[in-house]
Enzyme design. Structure first.
Site, PDB file in Angstrom:
ATOM      1  N   ARG A 177     -50.685  60.902  69.022  1.00  0.00           N
ATOM      2  CA  ARG A 177     -50.746  59.488  68.693  1.00  0.00           C
ATOM      3  C   ARG A 177     -51.286  59.315  67.292  1.00  0.00           C
ATOM      4  O   ARG A 177     -52.245  59.982  66.914  1.00  0.00           O
ATOM      5  CB  ARG A 177     -51.652  58.741  69.684  1.00  0.00           C
ATOM      6  CG  ARG A 177     -51.143  58.851  71.102  1.00  0.00           C
ATOM      7  CD  ARG A 177     -52.020  58.091  72.061  1.00  0.00           C
ATOM      8  NE  ARG A 177     -51.527  58.280  73.420  1.00  0.00           N
ATOM      9  CZ  ARG A 177     -52.142  57.816  74.509  1.00  0.00           C
ATOM     10  NH1 ARG A 177     -53.276  57.146  74.373  1.00  0.00           N
ATOM     11  NH2 ARG A 177     -51.637  58.022  75.697  1.00  0.00           N
TER      12      ARG A 177
ATOM     13  N   HIS B 104     -48.715  60.390  87.738  1.00  0.00           N
ATOM     14  CA  HIS B 104     -48.060  59.161  88.175  1.00  0.00           C
ATOM     15  C   HIS B 104     -47.839  59.248  89.670  1.00  0.00           C
ATOM     16  O   HIS B 104     -47.360  60.264  90.161  1.00  0.00           O
ATOM     17  CB  HIS B 104     -46.746  58.963  87.415  1.00  0.00           C
ATOM     18  CG  HIS B 104     -46.977  58.768  85.956  1.00  0.00           C
ATOM     19  ND1 HIS B 104     -46.969  59.803  85.061  1.00  0.00           N
ATOM     20  CD2 HIS B 104     -47.297  57.653  85.253  1.00  0.00           C
ATOM     21  CE1 HIS B 104     -47.249  59.330  83.857  1.00  0.00           C
ATOM     22  NE2 HIS B 104     -47.466  58.038  83.946  1.00  0.00           N
TER      23      HIS B 104
ATOM     24  N   HIS C 223     -50.535  54.830  87.421  1.00  0.00           N
ATOM     25  CA  HIS C 223     -50.701  55.785  86.334  1.00  0.00           C
ATOM     26  C   HIS C 223     -52.186  56.077  86.281  1.00  0.00           C
ATOM     27  O   HIS C 223     -52.981  55.146  86.290  1.00  0.00           O
ATOM     28  CB  HIS C 223     -50.219  55.104  85.049  1.00  0.00           C
ATOM     29  CG  HIS C 223     -50.550  55.824  83.797  1.00  0.00           C
ATOM     30  ND1 HIS C 223     -49.607  56.242  82.916  1.00  0.00           N
ATOM     31  CD2 HIS C 223     -51.734  56.183  83.283  1.00  0.00           C
ATOM     32  CE1 HIS C 223     -50.192  56.839  81.899  1.00  0.00           C
ATOM     33  NE2 HIS C 223     -51.484  56.822  82.101  1.00  0.00           N
TER      34      HIS C 223
ATOM     35  N   ASP D 211     -52.835  63.701  83.125  1.00  0.00           N
ATOM     36  CA  ASP D 211     -52.052  62.533  83.483  1.00  0.00           C
ATOM     37  C   ASP D 211     -51.454  62.708  84.874  1.00  0.00           C
ATOM     38  O   ASP D 211     -51.199  63.827  85.295  1.00  0.00           O
ATOM     39  CB  ASP D 211     -50.910  62.443  82.463  1.00  0.00           C
ATOM     40  CG  ASP D 211     -50.437  61.030  82.251  1.00  0.00           C
ATOM     41  OD1 ASP D 211     -50.954  60.130  82.939  1.00  0.00           O
ATOM     42  OD2 ASP D 211     -49.562  60.846  81.402  1.00  0.00           O
TER      43      ASP D 211
ATOM     44  N   LYS E 275     -55.938  47.267  85.711  1.00  0.00           N
ATOM     45  CA  LYS E 275     -56.436  48.649  85.723  1.00  0.00           C
ATOM     46  C   LYS E 275     -57.924  48.703  86.036  1.00  0.00           C
ATOM     47  O   LYS E 275     -58.641  47.709  85.906  1.00  0.00           O
ATOM     48  CB  LYS E 275     -56.173  49.308  84.371  1.00  0.00           C
ATOM     49  CG  LYS E 275     -56.881  48.594  83.225  1.00  0.00           C
ATOM     50  CD  LYS E 275     -56.803  49.377  81.925  1.00  0.00           C
ATOM     51  CE  LYS E 275     -57.502  48.643  80.802  1.00  0.00           C
ATOM     52  NZ  LYS E 275     -57.579  49.379  79.557  1.00  0.00           N
TER      53      LYS E 275
ATOM     54  N   GLN F  75     -53.726  64.974  77.962  1.00  0.00           N
ATOM     55  CA  GLN F  75     -54.138  64.043  79.003  1.00  0.00           C
ATOM     56  C   GLN F  75     -54.008  64.722  80.354  1.00  0.00           C
ATOM     57  O   GLN F  75     -53.027  65.413  80.599  1.00  0.00           O
ATOM     58  CB  GLN F  75     -53.185  62.853  79.022  1.00  0.00           C
ATOM     59  CG  GLN F  75     -53.584  61.708  78.161  1.00  0.00           C
ATOM     60  CD  GLN F  75     -52.641  60.538  78.376  1.00  0.00           C
ATOM     61  OE1 GLN F  75     -51.438  60.711  78.513  1.00  0.00           O
ATOM     62  NE2 GLN F  75     -53.198  59.353  78.414  1.00  0.00           N
TER      63      GLN F  75
ATOM     64  N   CYS G 206     -45.350  59.379  80.541  1.00  0.00           N
ATOM     65  CA  CYS G 206     -44.712  58.624  81.619  1.00  0.00           C
ATOM     66  C   CYS G 206     -43.183  58.649  81.624  1.00  0.00           C
ATOM     67  O   CYS G 206     -42.590  58.871  82.684  1.00  0.00           O
ATOM     68  CB  CYS G 206     -45.189  57.182  81.665  1.00  0.00           C
ATOM     69  SG  CYS G 206     -46.502  56.756  80.540  1.00  0.00           S
TER      70      CYS G 206
END
Length: 640
Positions: A365, A387, A513, A385, A467, A383, A336
RNA sequence: GCCGACGUAACUCAGUUGGUAGAGUAGCUGAUUUGUAAUCAGCCUGUCCUCGGUUCGAUUCCGGGCGUCGGCUCCA
């Protein structure tokens, strides 16, 4: 004698004497039902079968076929097991012993952890208790007396449990020589348990809190018939065969190496091929749906992570920064902040929004050693991912759109059954209530509009926004967390994002997200287990094995492979000097979807003998026919 | 991280009550040229996870570490 009117689920009613028990009601329906009845629901409350009906009521009889019945059954087993444990290991303190999705567990505070041999001993004692066919019986006790009772017995966990209860009286259940604080209900007697097995034992923190004592938990399953237990054990075996770690090795999809490090995936060529297909499809879908694809680095200055807040709230999952020319750089646990910086690279108008930036971003991570698990839980993963930067008045339609896109992607991979959760504002949260209400409302509306059933997880949202989590269900009913659609109030604020609205005002965009497949690694693991390694044709790493019956057909087969490849199919020749049976076996073991067996007859007719994995010989086809049918199957993705 | 179990050839596993190990599969070589799930023969393969300790001697016993598995916890 006074009578009560009993109403049954089919809306029929029947009068009974006051004080008639659940068991007697069951008997009145059929002796057969009475034999398998485990509990009775009286006006919505599940009760012991021995419970007497004293007023008009609607009732339901529960058997093992009902969730409620199974829960009662398994919960009773936990009492039986607890008795066995306390008798075999005097001084054992009891914690809790609930029923779970399949079976039950009970947590004990014991001197020494249980060994596998201990489980065997416990099973033996349980059998004796079951043979006693001891009836379960319930009694109430005054709360203070119960606390004193358990204090005297040093049952500290039970004391704590009662202290947390508000009621004046608490109930105890008794059977054989055992008693336990328990809300009930229970089965009539221990003898109804016909088959059980203790599955495993392990450590478990009291009340799931790692700062509290570690107890020893034993898991068990039980059934009213032996064949049901056998079925369950067979299902366990089946699930084991689907284990992505086992299949991953057999099919040479991925590899872990001690030398590389725990939780770091090595994608072998065959697995990498599948990943590439997944990613190619993913990219195309995003490009076709108004996304832009971006790339960002793997490390960034620590200050960026300070600004995003990650060094504060995500520190325990982040690796230590590395020093570069005296400055600290952080390996990225998320994508992000980079997308935030990209947004800030220029001014945006409301006309530019929504902006959708997607990235297959590899993040790292720190995960505690004990939680790593194959591809499902790793330390480095990619990911899918994205946005979305959204004008404030467009958020409803944007969320709706996102949800639809998400479901579309999941369906493409053969997943059409979901468990969906809407997580709402947690205690510690940023942003004002009005924003939260609006965001939760928008998520809720999107779910309703899509006609998707969901559950609300109150207080389970992230501090920066509510979420939607979507768990997909695989072919044997297990669910896996993959997709997440998250509202984020925090980052636009922290990075001071804005856009110019149509009235010339600068406004803060909303940010969404989202990850659809979640982690490519985990998603791949789920796919492997879902299909048990039998990938649909569009995903199979090798789609066709071309198998010459003898060496003199190798040239012809080579040409067949070439034609398949030119047509966009993944084909390989097996030109070892083996018998055809051995070649077929090798291809079957690798779960190759199609085998083209080629002998002199086929070679003469520009054809192949088609064999389908798991099915067998499906006949001779010309190469053109075979090719066309395979291409059609690829295009369909194996979906109906 | 915590509780427990485990770590032997590329894979699946046997074995050594302390004297440095073995079977099948795979691989390689040769023979065989095969019609829908295993052709035959020969050969090769090991820091017995790792580092320390005990011991004349450790793969075996003890301890630390790493890793794996089942849970707790956490989560994509």
């Amino acid at each position: 004698m006074a009578q009560v009117e009993i109403k049954f689920p089919d809306d029929s009613t029947k009068p009974f004497d006051v004080g008639t028990t659940g068991l007697e009601i069951a008997k009145s329906i059929s002796p057969r039902l009475a034999k398998v009845a485990l509990a009775i629901e009286i006006n919505g409350q599940v009760c012991d079968l021995g419970h007497a009906v004293t007023q008009d009521a609607s009732v339901r009889i529960f058997t093992f076929d009902d969730v409620e019945g199974r829960q009662v059954f398994w919960h009773s087993c936990s009492h039986i097991m607890a008795q066995a444990v306390q008798e075999l290991f005097p001084g054992t303190k009891l914690a809790i012993g609930p029923s779970i999705e399949e079976g039950w567990y009970y947590d004990f505070d014991v001197e020494k952890p249980f060994s596998p041999e201990d489980l065997g001993k416990i099973e033996k004692r349980m059998k004796e208790i079951i043979a006693e066919n001891a009836p379960f019986r319930c009694e109430s006790m005054n709360r203070d007396d119960a606390i004193k009772h358990y204090r005297d017995k040093s049952e500290t966990y039970k004391v704590e449990l009662i202290e947390d209860l508000k009621d004046e009286t608490v109930s105890f259940y008794y059977h054989s020589r055992f008693e336990d604080l328990c809300l009930g209900p229970h089965v009539p007697s221990t003898g109804v348990v016909k088959a059980f097995k203790l599955i495993s034992s392990s450590g478990a923190y009291w009340r799931g809190d790692e700062h509290r004592p570690m107890l020893q938990r034993i898991y068990g399953v039980a059934y009213p018939k032996k064949n049901l237990l056998d079925d369950y054990l067979k299902r366990l075996e089946e699930a084991k065969k689907r284990d992505h770690r086992v299949i991953g090795k057999q099919l040479e999809l991925f590899h872990f190496s001690d030398e590389v490090g725990a939780g770091l995936v090595l994608w072998m060529p065959r697995g990498a091929r599948i990943r590439q297909i997944i990613e190619d499809y993913w990219r195309q879908q995003h490009l076709d749906n108004d996304y832009d694809i971006v790339f960002t680095p793997h490390i960034a200055k620590q200050e960026l992570w300070d600004q995003s807040g990650h060094t504060g709230f995500y520190a325990e999952n982040m690796y230590k920064p590395i020093d570069i020319d005296g400055r600290k750089f952080q390996l990225k646990p998320m994508n992000c902040p980079f997308h935030m910086q990209m947004y800030k690279s220029r001014l945006w108008s409301y006309r530019d929004l929504p902006l959708r930036w997607a990235e297959l971003g590899t993040v790292y991570r720190y995960e505690r050693p004990g939680v790593l698990h194959g591809l499902m839980r790793v330390r480095g993963f990619t990911q899918d991912d994205a946005h979305h930067f959204v004008a404030r008045d467009r958020i409803d339609e944007e969320l709706s759109w996102t949800l639809d896109f998400c479901i579309h992607m999941l369906r493409s991979f053969g997943f059409d059954s979901y468990d969906i959760y809407l997580s709402t504002r947690p205690e510690k949260a940023i942003g004002d209530d009005a924003d939260w209400d609006k965001a939760e409302g928008a998520l809720r509306t999107a779910l309703k509009k899509a006609g998707l059933p969901f559950e609300v997880d109150p207080g389970e949202g992230v501090f920066y926004g509510p979420k939607i989590d979507i768990k997909i269900k695989d072919s044997i009913g297990r669910s896996w967390q993959c997709s997440t659609i998250q509202f984020d109030f925090s980052l636009p604020e922290r990075f001071d994002l804005h856009y110019t609205d149509r009235d010339g005002e600068r406004r803060r965009p909303y940010m969404v997200h989202r990850a659809l497949l979640g982690s490519i690694e985990r998603f791949f693991g789920v796919l492997i287990e879902h299909y048990a390694g039998n990938f649909p044709l569009w995903l199979a790493p090798v789609q066709v094995a071309v198998l010459p019956i003898s060496d003199d057909l190798n040239d012809y087969c080579g040409r067949v492979v070439k034609r398949l490849k030119e047509a966009g199919l993944r084909a390989e020749i097996d030109d070892r000097s083996e018998k055809i049976g051995a070649k077929i076996r090798a291809a079957e073991i690798m779960k190759t979807p199609y085998m083209f067996v080629v002998g002199a007859r086929e070679a003469e007719a520009d054809s192949v003998s088609v064999r389908k994995h798991g099915t067998g010989d499906i006949g001779v086809k010309t190469i053109d026919e075979a090719l066309a049918s395979l291409q059609a199957e690829v295009a369909s993705k194996g979906l109906e």
